[in-house]
Design an enzyme around this catalytic site. Structure first.
Site: not given
Length: 321
Positions: A165, A254-256
């Protein structure tokens, strides 16, 4: 223009590379927007991963990428003391590979076989731009910026989901199956081999000179896009669509959301436009999200199928465009 190809390198110019559009786009986006946090290239050997990475680095920095060995220690990565001096009771700092890669590219071949702790350190520095070096009570913070590229063969094992991720973009690199494209690749390599042979025998090579000129033009485009990156506007409805896409593929956290927005803005900057559109988001969606959905995290397989592509189409409302 005088040919400047180093005899010891014989690196194929970047603009001569045929195919692998997703791979090349990912490298370019990560350069334009360093906070993307690097690119992971997943695929079998012999698919041109290393060739593209070396060519891109040579074009952008004039040198080959700094390569991290599989057995690298933390001191070798972040920096420590020179061992030969230390054995004589002398303290002399030894710069680490991350500092060596500043303003260039750090290349990790077979990143899935590297110690997780080392990968975490590198990814932290990539995302923050700050390298913290601690030596016997001394604490030094350095600002560094480099494009991180890792390669892996999924048949040899995957990355833990937490590390997977952390890579901003991921490309599933496959061998070209289209016969015409394979012929173009073969012809390019054969012509380049001939040109390099002429160059190394002291002859001027118009083929190499022209390719280097094209590389310089592409470098100028990428540098301009990097300068203009933050001036590209991100409309609220487009930002909302980035969130919807990440949620739609069930990406954790929330990284996506953030990465797809960064990549879409970088692509808009590359296109030379002032505002991000749904088309820009659609172009980068797979690169930013294919390694964040549950099916991939469970088995490290790049399962970006029609279901996910249809999700992109529906959320971005592209069918009527």
């Amino acid at each position: 223009m005088e040919s400047i190809l180093p005899k010891s390198a014989n690196i194929l110019p970047y603009t001569l590379i045929v195919g692998q559009k997703q791979l090349k786009l990912a490298l370019e986006l990560a350069y334009i927007a360093p906070r993307i946090g690097g690119v992971l290239l997943s695929g079998q050997r012999g698919t041109g991963k290393s060739t593209a990475v070396r060519a891109f680095t040579k074009m952008m920095s004039g040198k080959l990428p700094v390569t991290l060995p599989i057995n690298a220690t933390e001191d070798r990565v972040v920096g420590g003391w020179r061992i030969d001096k230390l054995m004589r009771s002398e303290l002399e700092p030894q710069p680490g590979l991350l500092k060596d890669a500043n303003s260039s590219l750090l290349y990790i071949d077979e990143v899935n076989l590297l110690d997780d702790h080392i990968v975490n350190i590198i990814l932290d520095v990539t995302s923050t731009g700050v390298l913290e070096v601690q030596r016997d009570g001394q604490n030094e913070q350095l600002l560094v910026s480099f494009t991180l590229v890792g390669t892996m063969n999924p048949e040899e094992g995957g990355l833990r989901p937490q590390l997977l991720d952390r890579f901003g973009l991921m490309v599933s690199v496959t061998a070209e199956t289209n016969e015409d494209e394979r012929v173009k690749i073969l012809e390019t390599v054969l012509e380049f081999d001939r040109a390099v042979t002429e160059f190394n025998s002291g002859k001027s090579s118009s083929y190499i000179n022209k390719a280097l000129e094209e590389d310089q033009k592409r470098k100028d485009v990428l540098e301009k896009a990097r300068e203009k990156f933050y001036s590209v506007k991100m409309p609220k409805n487009i930002a909302r669509n980035c969130v919807k896409l990440a949620a739609g593929v069930k990406a954790e956290g929330n990284r996506g959301d953030y990465i797809i927005a960064l990549a879409a803005r970088a692509y808009a900057a590359l296109q030379g436009v002032e505002q991000v559109t749904n088309e820009h988001v659609a172009t980068v969606a797979q690169l930013a999200l294919q390694h964040r959905h549950p099916e991939c995290l469970q088995n490290n397989q790049m399962l970006w199928n029609e279901k996910y592509q249809q999700l992109v189409t529906d959320i971005l409302n592209l069918e009527g465009d």
